[in-house]
Design an enzyme around this catalytic site. Structure first.
Site, short mmCIF file in Angstrom:
data_model
loop_
_atom_site.label_atom_id
_atom_site.label_comp_id
_atom_site.label_asym_id
_atom_site.label_seq_id
_atom_site.Cartn_x
_atom_site.Cartn_y
_atom_site.Cartn_z
N LYS A 83 -15.08 9.07 42.00
CA LYS A 83 -15.08 8.97 40.54
C LYS A 83 -15.75 10.21 39.96
O LYS A 83 -16.87 10.56 40.35
CB LYS A 83 -15.88 7.72 40.16
CG LYS A 83 -15.33 6.91 39.02
CD LYS A 83 -16.09 5.58 38.97
CE LYS A 83 -15.83 4.90 37.66
NZ LYS A 83 -16.66 3.68 37.52
O1 G3P Z 1 -17.72 0.97 35.49
C1 G3P Z 1 -17.35 1.53 34.30
C2 G3P Z 1 -17.38 0.59 33.12
O2 G3P Z 1 -16.60 -0.55 33.40
C3 G3P Z 1 -18.72 0.27 32.54
O3 G3P Z 1 -18.71 -0.80 31.66
O4 G3P Z 1 -19.89 -2.51 30.33
O5 G3P Z 1 -21.15 -0.50 31.14
O6 G3P Z 1 -19.48 -0.29 29.32
P1 G3P Z 1 -19.88 -1.03 30.56
#
Ligand code: G3P
Length: 223
Positions: A83
């Site tokens: 990533k």
């Molecule tokens: O892993 C990336 C993403 O899904 C993060 O989500 O909830 O931290 O905005 P969030």
């Protein structure tokens, strides 16, 4: 649409895998830091549970260190996807690594041109962060629709991975738009199979069944 779980928590990954519908895992530095474990060891553990793509994020921010870091991640397992952030250096590293056969997930995508560039650089996945856009009063799903249109216009094979999912509506919207993958926290995956009418209906079926069998114990199938 493939379903990934967005976590580095082994118990959640095992429970989601046990449902039989888990296609992959996404992690990020915040999720790994929350677990307080060694990153590489945790990736090995995850890859023993899940055979689909497992995203592992670099923490370098320049091309050469990103590439070097990626090269420490890919030997961990054949299903590791590296990533990289949607920044200039990340784009360059995406091109370098994709040309070498490494699968790349370009993350922190907030506008469709980042997705266009990631696809041109050979990314395997692009991760628009929907919930974080909703958080700042922008309709996050609009970007997913725009990326879908751009990718379909030009026949890009990069998969759209809807990330930063906060609730089941995000999952259904992603599926309706035709996203390739959605990654969700375990809590959201569990919520998908919950409906009050299902619970009420099931209770009624079982109560009717038990009542009939109490009245006629000779019937087969008593619970
Ligand atoms: O892993 C990336 C993403 O899904 C993060 O989500 O909830 O931290 O905005 P969030």
């Amino acid at each position: 649409m493939d379903i990934y779980i967005d976590t580095a928590n082994l118990d959640e990954i095992k429970r989601a895998a046990d449902l039989g519908v888990l296609d992959g895992v996404t992690t990020n530095p915040s999720l790994v830091a929350r677990e307080g474990v060694d990153f590489h060891t945790r990736l090995e553990e995850i890859c023993q549970i899940v055979s689909g793509p497992v995203s592992a994020e670099v923490v370098s921010t320049e091309h050469d260190p990103m590439v070097a870091e990626a090269e420490t991640l890919t030997p961990i397992a054949a299903n590791i996807v590296v990533k990289l952030p949607c920044i200039e250096e990340g784009l360059r590293a995406c091109k370098t690594l994709s040309d070498r056969g490494t699968k790349i997930n370009m993350t922190l995508c907030f506008q469709p041109l980042q997705a266009l560039m990631a696809a041109k650089a050979g990314a395997f996945l692009i991760s628009p962060f929907i919930g974080r856009m909703d958080d700042v009063a922008f309709e996050g799903m609009e970007i997913v629709q725009q990326i879908r249109t751009i990718y379909d216009n030009y026949g890009f094979s990069t998969k759209i991975l809807v990330a930063s999912i906060r609730h089941p509506m995000h999952l259904s919207q992603a599926a309706l738009i035709g996203a390739d993958v959605a990654t969700a926290p375990f809590k959201v995956i569990q919520q998908v199979m919950k409906h009050p009418l299902t619970d009420v209906g099931l209770q009624k079926f079982l109560a009717d069944w038990d009542k009939a069998h109490a009245a006629m114990p000779q019937l087969a199938g008593s619970r």
